[in-house]
Design a protein around this motif. Sequence first.
Motif, short mmCIF file in Angstrom:
data_model
loop_
_atom_site.label_atom_id
_atom_site.label_comp_id
_atom_site.label_asym_id
_atom_site.label_seq_id
_atom_site.Cartn_x
_atom_site.Cartn_y
_atom_site.Cartn_z
N THR A 1 16.28 -7.50 -9.58
CA THR A 1 15.13 -6.90 -9.78
C THR A 1 14.80 -6.02 -8.65
O THR A 1 14.25 -4.82 -8.84
N HIS B 1 2.87 -7.77 -0.44
CA HIS B 1 2.77 -9.35 -0.46
C HIS B 1 2.66 -9.83 0.72
O HIS B 1 1.79 -10.64 1.00
N ILE C 1 2.05 -17.52 -4.31
CA ILE C 1 1.63 -16.89 -5.72
C ILE C 1 0.46 -16.08 -5.27
O ILE C 1 0.10 -15.03 -5.94
N SER D 1 0.85 -12.87 -3.75
CA SER D 1 1.45 -12.00 -4.66
C SER D 1 0.29 -11.18 -5.56
O SER D 1 -0.21 -10.33 -5.76
N ARG D 2 -0.69 -12.23 -5.75
CA ARG D 2 -1.95 -11.79 -6.55
C ARG D 2 -2.92 -10.72 -5.72
O ARG D 2 -3.38 -9.84 -6.30
N ARG E 1 4.85 -5.51 -10.06
CA ARG E 1 4.48 -6.79 -10.56
C ARG E 1 6.01 -7.78 -11.04
O ARG E 1 5.95 -8.76 -10.65
N LYS E 2 6.83 -7.16 -11.54
CA LYS E 2 8.25 -7.68 -12.04
C LYS E 2 8.64 -8.38 -10.74
O LYS E 2 9.56 -9.25 -10.57
N THR F 1 7.10 -11.20 -9.22
CA THR F 1 7.31 -12.38 -10.25
C THR F 1 8.69 -13.08 -10.00
O THR F 1 8.87 -13.95 -9.68
N ALA G 1 8.54 -15.10 -6.96
CA ALA G 1 7.93 -16.34 -6.88
C ALA G 1 8.79 -17.35 -7.71
O ALA G 1 8.73 -18.54 -7.30
N LEU G 2 9.65 -16.76 -8.77
CA LEU G 2 10.56 -17.64 -9.16
C LEU G 2 11.52 -18.50 -8.47
O LEU G 2 12.01 -19.64 -8.70
#
Length: 233
Positions: free
Chosen positions: A33, A104, A174, A177-178, A199-200, A203, A206-207
């Motif tokens: 990504t 971030h 998380i 990132s928010r 955002r992707k 995300t 975060a995974l």
Amino acid sequence: MFGYYYGFDWTYLVLVVPCIILALWAQHNVNSTFTKYSAVYSRRGITGAQAASIVLRRNGITNVRIEEIPGKLTDHYEPGANVIRLSNSVYHSTSVASIGVACHEAGHAVQYAKGYSPIRVRAAIIPLTRAGSALSLPLLLLGIILNSQNLAIFGIALFGLSTLFQLITLPVEINASRRALAAIQDAGILYDDEYPMARKTLTAAALTYVAALAVSLAQLLRLIILFGGRRDD
């Protein structure tokens, strides 16, 4: 020993292996990504370092430095030195992925500045986590040799500190990132069609923390199954 059948450890296969596969997939996903959206450059031409600086200024933070470091995805915020360190592939890049990552890390600096409790708890237990990681396996082995359930349980408890660290880390990441995504939108760092790409990227990152927690929980449960039921002679 419970958990072993004819020399086969089913707990590792059933509990740990699926989580390791998840972790490998998550790491591959974040790398792919990041690579994908590193090729998409923001039309505003803001670099990762500049984006992080914008996030800091919007939150009234003026005492945090931003430095460049070697490597790929080696970005981090070091609270002791009050510095955001951005990798070569993020610091100078104007890609949407780099901007997301940089913001971030700035989000972590904002967490400290705003007194966000979970990140301070995480920082406080790091020494205990390191000690627990170093001592848990020796104590478990000593518990097996001496057939001591108390030593085994103590070793499991020390390993549990690592799981606790991962448990606290997930909401911290998380939340960072928010904060980053909110700042990107509020400051107009990216155009509306570029924002979902950042955002992707975050995300996907975060995974990896979700997967790390799953691996740690699986290993902890495995230790409890294998050694938690041992009895002292």
